[in-house]
Design an enzyme around this catalytic site. Sequence first.
Site, PDB file in Angstrom:
ATOM      1  N   GLU A 262       0.883  -1.169   0.000  1.00 25.08           N
ATOM      2  CA  GLU A 262       0.000   0.000   0.000  1.00 25.08           C
ATOM      3  C   GLU A 262       0.913   1.208   0.000  1.00 25.08           C
ATOM      4  O   GLU A 262       1.555   1.523   1.005  1.00 25.08           O
ATOM      5  CB  GLU A 262      -0.923  -0.026   1.226  1.00 25.08           C
ATOM      6  CG  GLU A 262      -2.124   0.889   1.088  1.00 25.08           C
ATOM      7  CD  GLU A 262      -1.864   2.282   1.631  1.00 25.08           C
ATOM      8  OE1 GLU A 262      -1.612   3.188   0.796  1.00 25.08           O
ATOM      9  OE2 GLU A 262      -1.895   2.459   2.850  1.00 25.08           O
ATOM     10  N   CYS A 296      -1.523   8.904   2.846  1.00 21.06           N
ATOM     11  CA  CYS A 296      -1.373   8.443   1.464  1.00 21.06           C
ATOM     12  C   CYS A 296      -2.596   8.843   0.653  1.00 21.06           C
ATOM     13  O   CYS A 296      -2.524   8.982  -0.569  1.00 21.06           O
ATOM     14  CB  CYS A 296      -1.162   6.936   1.426  1.00 21.06           C
ATOM     15  SG  CYS A 296      -2.437   5.991   2.274  1.00 21.06           S
ATOM     16  N   GLU A 395       4.759  12.617  -4.587  1.00 26.73           N
ATOM     17  CA  GLU A 395       4.080  12.695  -3.300  1.00 26.73           C
ATOM     18  C   GLU A 395       4.983  13.421  -2.299  1.00 26.73           C
ATOM     19  O   GLU A 395       6.139  13.054  -2.105  1.00 26.73           O
ATOM     20  CB  GLU A 395       3.756  11.305  -2.777  1.00 26.73           C
ATOM     21  CG  GLU A 395       2.983  11.322  -1.473  1.00 26.73           C
ATOM     22  CD  GLU A 395       2.743   9.926  -0.920  1.00 26.73           C
ATOM     23  OE1 GLU A 395       1.655   9.684  -0.390  1.00 26.73           O
ATOM     24  OE2 GLU A 395       3.665   9.080  -1.021  1.00 26.73           O
TER      25      GLU A 395
END
Length: 498
Positions: A262, A296, A395
Amino acid sequence: MVGGRLGKVKDMNAPQLIPNWVDGIECETHDGRSFAKVNPADGSVLFSVARSQKTDMNFAVESARNSLPDWAAVPPVKRGLMLHDIVMHMIERKDEIAEVVHKETGKSMKDALGETGGAIECGLFYASEGQRLYGRTTTSSVANKYASTIRQPVGIAGLIIAANTPIANVAWKVFPALVCGNTAILKAAEDTPATAWMFGEIAHEAGLQAGVLNIMQGYGEEAGAPLVEHPDVGVISFTGSTEVGRLIQQKAGERLAKVSLELGGKNPLVVCDDADLDNAVKQVLLSAFSNAGQRCASGSRIIVFESIYDQFTKKLVERTNKLKVGIDDGHDLGPVINEQQLQNMLQAVKKAESDGARVLIGGKRFSGKGYKSGFYMAPTLIDNVKPKDEISRCELFGPIACLYKAKSYTQALKMANDSRYGLTACIHTKDFDRANHFIQHVQAGTVVVNAGTYGSEPHMPFGGLKQSGNSTREPGTEALDIYSELKNVYINVSSSVD
């Protein structure tokens, strides 16, 4: 190996040296090495942490291996009852857990309590799955032959977590791994070691047999890598960056271990011309800035229809300017987890400005009384950003969001999908047909209408497309497929019965 308690930290129910949990015992590393855990709110040292190496990890694997036959032999229903006992102890110590999360991360007690409550809900969900560890009975094309499947443990589960929601991340991995009959080794995030340590203490108090759950402290390259590479670890579950996830996939793949990843996100939130702008502003603020943007599933790409762009942006900047930064319950966001993360964000903003972007608000380290030594990033909004700019592609894991103009829904959807990530996405619109089209065509593992880009629940699968994961899902019942093996069973019987 010796006990790791060297007295308690002031105002915090944690030892001054956070140890490992191996075979039901708190222990330091074989060479006594440790590192300092820094409080992100003020830069002070909270405590020292065991700095595990390969030798320490091998010791943990041995413990998990020795405990596996007995734990796997426990009926799933009774394994679920054991998890339920752990959850009941978590409920009794909910405030203590939240206090540790609060101190380690800098998030408010209110948010830490909310996260702890979510971890408890996750534990209750998986405790009940002990009563529903279903296989399947089906048919065969051959007469007098019966076909079915049953679930069995993988073996030893290696669990590697991130620091952003520490107790929730522990629950997401430990509970499904154990209810499936695996023994587990949890590699705690180096920035939130005490949260994982306290969970180990609670599991021990609840009566979990020694060696079923071993909790290891240390850095990824020193403690995490040996866990990933160990030939006896049958499944690796990792939550963290795409870059590290790619390395884990390679290393574990060399020995054909199961892997669940993940990973990161660069999640779009689309605001259409018929949206409720006040609600959209509220949800952008929550998606981009709550938990200091350290999700996230954070909303970091805000795509706004051109016809309402100026009106929406004005409202958003005004509301952002009113956000309160700090660690108390009245604050909207706290510090980021460490100094390096903060510096990465500042450099990314500086690079974006040099590429022609415009900082609408924030863009700097929060300074002044009460903030000087902490790792506070001002809530930041940036526009005049190109979709191919570095800040649009990478990110940042902090309170930074970029705004983009879209001339139409078609262009907005294309921009939303123009990313190497595909974790979550959101659209704000009153048009059912448009919302449904977005649901069907946006490239994301989770899609939301008229709310934020985050908010997964324990009974629902979570994971992403593209470089946001490897198509596995945790939590939900889908996580059981990660932590168990399916075995086909064929029973042939006589065609005649006396």
